[in-house]
Each structure stands twice: as C-alpha cells, then as structure tokens.
Motif scaffolding. Structure first.
Motif, PDB file in Angstrom:
ATOM      1  N   PRO A 161      -1.273 -11.560   7.298  1.00 45.24           N
ATOM      2  CA  PRO A 161      -0.068 -12.164   7.879  1.00 45.24           C
ATOM      3  C   PRO A 161      -0.080 -13.675   7.705  1.00 45.24           C
ATOM      4  O   PRO A 161      -1.139 -14.295   7.614  1.00 45.24           O
ATOM      5  CB  PRO A 161      -0.156 -11.782   9.362  1.00 45.24           C
ATOM      6  N   LYS A 162       1.108 -14.238   7.646  1.00 47.55           N
ATOM      7  CA  LYS A 162       1.222 -15.683   7.506  1.00 47.55           C
ATOM      8  C   LYS A 162       0.567 -16.351   8.717  1.00 47.55           C
ATOM      9  O   LYS A 162       0.743 -15.921   9.844  1.00 47.55           O
ATOM     10  CB  LYS A 162       2.683 -16.080   7.392  1.00 47.55           C
ATOM     11  N   LYS A 163      -0.170 -17.398   8.455  1.00 44.62           N
ATOM     12  CA  LYS A 163      -0.899 -18.076   9.521  1.00 44.62           C
ATOM     13  C   LYS A 163      -0.083 -19.223  10.138  1.00 44.62           C
ATOM     14  O   LYS A 163      -0.422 -19.722  11.182  1.00 44.62           O
ATOM     15  CB  LYS A 163      -2.211 -18.627   8.969  1.00 44.62           C
ATOM     16  N   GLU A 164       0.965 -19.634   9.468  1.00 43.64           N
ATOM     17  CA  GLU A 164       1.763 -20.737   9.991  1.00 43.64           C
ATOM     18  C   GLU A 164       2.847 -20.220  10.931  1.00 43.64           C
ATOM     19  O   GLU A 164       3.227 -19.054  10.873  1.00 43.64           O
ATOM     20  CB  GLU A 164       2.400 -21.506   8.839  1.00 43.64           C
ATOM     21  N   LYS A 165       3.307 -21.079  11.801  1.00 41.72           N
ATOM     22  CA  LYS A 165       4.397 -20.691  12.695  1.00 41.72           C
ATOM     23  C   LYS A 165       5.704 -20.770  11.918  1.00 41.72           C
ATOM     24  O   LYS A 165       5.980 -21.773  11.263  1.00 41.72           O
ATOM     25  CB  LYS A 165       4.436 -21.599  13.911  1.00 41.72           C
ATOM     26  N   LEU A 185      12.986 -13.835   6.942  1.00 43.94           N
ATOM     27  CA  LEU A 185      12.529 -13.375   5.624  1.00 43.94           C
ATOM     28  C   LEU A 185      11.134 -12.758   5.710  1.00 43.94           C
ATOM     29  O   LEU A 185      10.847 -11.750   5.061  1.00 43.94           O
ATOM     30  CB  LEU A 185      12.545 -14.524   4.620  1.00 43.94           C
ATOM     31  N   SER A 186      10.270 -13.345   6.514  1.00 47.10           N
ATOM     32  CA  SER A 186       8.918 -12.803   6.685  1.00 47.10           C
ATOM     33  C   SER A 186       8.976 -11.418   7.318  1.00 47.10           C
ATOM     34  O   SER A 186       8.263 -10.503   6.895  1.00 47.10           O
ATOM     35  CB  SER A 186       8.091 -13.746   7.556  1.00 47.10           C
ATOM     36  N   ILE A 187       9.818 -11.244   8.316  1.00 46.93           N
ATOM     37  CA  ILE A 187       9.968  -9.933   8.963  1.00 46.93           C
ATOM     38  C   ILE A 187      10.500  -8.911   7.961  1.00 46.93           C
ATOM     39  O   ILE A 187      10.023  -7.780   7.910  1.00 46.93           O
ATOM     40  CB  ILE A 187      10.883 -10.045  10.198  1.00 46.93           C
ATOM     41  N   GLU A 188      11.467  -9.301   7.135  1.00 46.20           N
ATOM     42  CA  GLU A 188      12.003  -8.381   6.124  1.00 46.20           C
ATOM     43  C   GLU A 188      10.942  -7.992   5.110  1.00 46.20           C
ATOM     44  O   GLU A 188      10.856  -6.834   4.707  1.00 46.20           O
ATOM     45  CB  GLU A 188      13.216  -8.998   5.433  1.00 46.20           C
TER      46      GLU A 188
END
Length: 133
Positions: A21-25, A33-36
């Motif tokens: 998972p992306k580590k940045e907020k 876009l990340s959720i998609e």
C-alpha cells in the motif's frame, strides 16, 4: 476491444508479483484513484479464476462504481447489499453460460458483453481459452 490477441504486444513480465500500500497520505483525487486501483485488484482476486484470466488476457479490467447490485448478485451467497458501502464492479459483464465436468476435463463457455463467447477447457495437463467466431 476484447477478442483480439496481438502476440507482438501481449504483455509479459518476468518479475515476482508484489503489492504494497502507498505509504504517503493521500487526499482528494489521488485518494480516489488509489482506492480504484485497489478495487480493481480486489475484484480480480475475488472473480472466478477463469473470468479473471479472460479479463487479464483480453484487457477487460475496467471498473466503475456501482450503487445497485449487479445482474446476477446473490444475497444468499454474497450477503445483503449495503448502500452505504463504496462498491465497484467490472464495467463489462462476464458470465459462464455452460459448464460440463468429466473425470479428466472441465469445459466451460463464457460470454463477455459486447465481445462474444469464449470456450475454455481445463484438463490435468492443459488450460485453453478460445474465442468463438
């Protein structure tokens, strides 16, 4: 459009599959876009294995947010639909039309909206997918 395989551009990667998972907020559009992206992967993982293979091979992995249960949704198996949850489904529907099981062979025919039918055959030695017509 599904149904055309180009041997010259068919994607292959000789790397191990990993995901982190992306580590940045993230916020706003980047979070959406990340959720998609995560939803697409999760949908492929929970799809029928042959459907997932068809989708990956023919590039039919586009998703969309859905507010109603998709056609064929079975509450007895998949649970009650919850309108308060953010839910995604594949844009193009794929479903199994037929299934024949023998001792050493499983034959199935899948249909993809707007792209036709695909015959599959699974034996102890082979897995084949062939587009009809």
């Amino acid at each position: 459009m599904a149904g055309i395989l180009d041997p010259l551009t068919f994607p292959t990667v000789n790397l191990p599959a990993v995901w982190c998972p992306k580590k940045e907020k993230l916020s706003g559009k980047r979070l959406a876009l990340s959720i998609e992206e995560q939803a697409k992967g999760s949908l492929l993982q929970c799809a029928d294995p042959v459907e997932a293979a068809l989708r990956l091979i023919y590039g039919e992995t586009e998703i969309e947010r859905t507010f109603t249960p998709p056609e064929g949704y079975d509450e007895a198996v998949q649970g009650a639909w919850d309108d308060s949850q953010v839910t995604f489904a594949f844009r193009r529907r794929v479903w199994r039309e037929t299934e024949e099981r023998e001792t050493d062979c499983l034959r199935m025919v899948y249909r993809m909206d707007g792209a036709g039918r695909f015959q599959t055959e699974i034996t102890p030695e082979r897995f084949t997918i062939a587009r009809e017509g």
